[in-house]
Design a protein around this motif. Structure first.
Motif, PDB file in Angstrom:
ATOM      1  N   LYS E  17       0.810  -1.052  -0.142  1.00  0.00           N
ATOM      2  CA  LYS E  17      -0.058  -0.007   0.032  1.00  0.00           C
ATOM      3  C   LYS E  17       0.793   1.267  -0.060  1.00  0.00           C
ATOM      4  O   LYS E  17       0.593   2.205  -0.851  1.00  0.00           O
ATOM      5  CB  LYS E  17      -0.702   0.009   1.244  1.00  0.00           C
ATOM      6  N   ARG E  18       2.067   1.108   0.986  1.00  0.00           N
ATOM      7  CA  ARG E  18       3.053   2.388   0.997  1.00  0.00           C
ATOM      8  C   ARG E  18       3.541   2.703  -0.672  1.00  0.00           C
ATOM      9  O   ARG E  18       3.339   3.876  -1.023  1.00  0.00           O
ATOM     10  CB  ARG E  18       4.057   1.984   1.794  1.00  0.00           C
ATOM     11  N   GLN E  19       3.776   1.645  -1.246  1.00  0.00           N
ATOM     12  CA  GLN E  19       4.489   1.712  -2.360  1.00  0.00           C
ATOM     13  C   GLN E  19       3.450   2.197  -3.466  1.00  0.00           C
ATOM     14  O   GLN E  19       3.844   3.124  -4.199  1.00  0.00           O
ATOM     15  CB  GLN E  19       5.338   0.363  -2.933  1.00  0.00           C
ATOM     16  N   LEU E  20       2.303   1.568  -3.409  1.00  0.00           N
ATOM     17  CA  LEU E  20       1.352   2.133  -4.419  1.00  0.00           C
ATOM     18  C   LEU E  20       0.911   3.522  -4.311  1.00  0.00           C
ATOM     19  O   LEU E  20       1.140   4.334  -5.262  1.00  0.00           O
ATOM     20  CB  LEU E  20      -0.255   1.186  -4.056  1.00  0.00           C
ATOM     21  N   VAL E  21       0.465   3.990  -2.965  1.00  0.00           N
ATOM     22  CA  VAL E  21       0.209   5.661  -2.871  1.00  0.00           C
ATOM     23  C   VAL E  21       1.449   6.427  -3.285  1.00  0.00           C
ATOM     24  O   VAL E  21       1.287   7.635  -3.914  1.00  0.00           O
ATOM     25  CB  VAL E  21      -0.386   5.763  -1.491  1.00  0.00           C
ATOM     26  N   GLU E  22       2.618   6.106  -2.921  1.00  0.00           N
ATOM     27  CA  GLU E  22       3.756   6.754  -3.053  1.00  0.00           C
ATOM     28  C   GLU E  22       3.941   7.063  -4.805  1.00  0.00           C
ATOM     29  O   GLU E  22       4.048   8.162  -5.266  1.00  0.00           O
ATOM     30  CB  GLU E  22       5.000   6.383  -2.621  1.00  0.00           C
ATOM     31  N   GLU E  23       3.857   5.954  -5.434  1.00  0.00           N
ATOM     32  CA  GLU E  23       4.313   5.892  -6.879  1.00  0.00           C
ATOM     33  C   GLU E  23       3.189   6.601  -7.623  1.00  0.00           C
ATOM     34  O   GLU E  23       3.378   7.364  -8.579  1.00  0.00           O
ATOM     35  CB  GLU E  23       4.564   4.655  -7.281  1.00  0.00           C
ATOM     36  N   ILE E  24       1.853   6.357  -7.310  1.00  0.00           N
ATOM     37  CA  ILE E  24       0.810   6.726  -7.904  1.00  0.00           C
ATOM     38  C   ILE E  24       0.788   8.362  -7.726  1.00  0.00           C
ATOM     39  O   ILE E  24       0.529   9.007  -8.663  1.00  0.00           O
ATOM     40  CB  ILE E  24      -0.635   6.312  -7.452  1.00  0.00           C
ATOM     41  N   THR E  25       1.055   8.734  -6.351  1.00  0.00           N
ATOM     42  CA  THR E  25       1.345  10.318  -6.281  1.00  0.00           C
ATOM     43  C   THR E  25       2.110  10.861  -7.175  1.00  0.00           C
ATOM     44  O   THR E  25       1.894  11.996  -7.828  1.00  0.00           O
ATOM     45  CB  THR E  25       1.467  10.607  -4.731  1.00  0.00           C
ATOM     46  N   ASN E  26       3.473  10.517  -7.295  1.00  0.00           N
ATOM     47  CA  ASN E  26       4.499  10.869  -7.776  1.00  0.00           C
ATOM     48  C   ASN E  26       3.924  11.012  -9.490  1.00  0.00           C
ATOM     49  O   ASN E  26       4.531  11.901 -10.327  1.00  0.00           O
ATOM     50  CB  ASN E  26       5.731   9.787  -7.758  1.00  0.00           C
ATOM     51  N   THR E  27       3.459   9.958 -10.045  1.00  0.00           N
ATOM     52  CA  THR E  27       3.039   9.867 -11.192  1.00  0.00           C
ATOM     53  C   THR E  27       1.994  11.322 -11.517  1.00  0.00           C
ATOM     54  O   THR E  27       2.146  11.640 -12.790  1.00  0.00           O
ATOM     55  CB  THR E  27       2.283   8.627 -11.680  1.00  0.00           C
ATOM     56  N   ILE E  28       1.124  11.267 -10.543  1.00  0.00           N
ATOM     57  CA  ILE E  28       0.131  12.372 -10.698  1.00  0.00           C
ATOM     58  C   ILE E  28       0.574  13.632 -10.832  1.00  0.00           C
ATOM     59  O   ILE E  28       0.813  14.631 -11.525  1.00  0.00           O
ATOM     60  CB  ILE E  28      -0.791  12.396  -9.800  1.00  0.00           C
TER      61      ILE E  28
END
Lengths: 61, 61, 61, 61, 61, 61
Positions: E17-28
């Motif tokens: 979950k940590r990885q998902l939210v961090e990477e998706i936020t960076n992409t946005i």
């Protein structure tokens, strides 16, 4: 957070939208004690032919 | 309640929408035993460039 | 695509869920002419205290 | 599954959408170990007058 | 804004979950040029018996 | 219609939920002039580890 999504039929005025988001944000802030800056309100407008009650499209009932 | 939301690409006919909401409402009523008046069906139409499968936009695959 | 989300109160049986997703998928396939493999159905179960009609929580009406 | 829905204001380019769905799909595949074909990304574009932060419509702040 | 909602089956680790939210936020942030503080990511975990593909519950396929 | 969905972190009291749905329904009724019986409010409670702002899980920030 919180995120409030309002799904409603298209055609409301800007003034109605202004009132909706202001009052709903106040309700969230006063009831949950969160900071106004944390509250997101999204309005998802749908055509009446994309909404159904009792199996009938609103555009036809 | 229940609220059923169908997210699908734009371009379907009014007749298809009529059939969708009628049949889905019947399924909900017959399966869950709720009153038709309680069932809301919402159709959220998306442009094909706003839908992706396998990382590709539908408008480009 | 399409993605169908059913928001309903908690407490329905596995058999009811099976019937819901099968019939709704059939309706989508027959009405829109899409491949069954493309159809996703999601069931979002909510506690009755998290659902309100006419301003009243279902758990209290 | 999984289904990722991005709610954002209207006006982004096709190139930005391409990049969004590609990178988010890669993140899902690499992090959760699912097949790319299982990942659906939906972009829900909203007018700025349909988005509010701190009780104010984006179109007016 | 933007608000990203990930609907996925239950059972992933906190690290995922940590990885998902961090990477998706960076992409946005990198793709749309918005401030990280504006990005909300919500994870909606569903039981496998509440997810269906091709008309079959994941818990039974 | 309208359908209002509130996505918020778990842990609020029944009294807070009561107040939320009552006030939001009143706002919808007074602003849009719809019948209270048409207004559905859904509360989607999320664990703090399923909510992220600025790329960080709320349970860790």
């Amino acid at each position: 957070m919180p995120v409030v999504t309002i799904q409603m039929s298209k055609g409301r005025s800007l003034e109605q939208k202004r009132q909706l988001v202001e009052e709903i944000t106040n309700t969230i802030v006063n009831t949950l004690g969160v900071d106004p800056g944390w509250v997101t309100v999204l309005i998802n407008e749908l055509e009446r032919e994309n909404i159904a009650k009792s199996g009938k499209l609103l555009s036809e009932s």
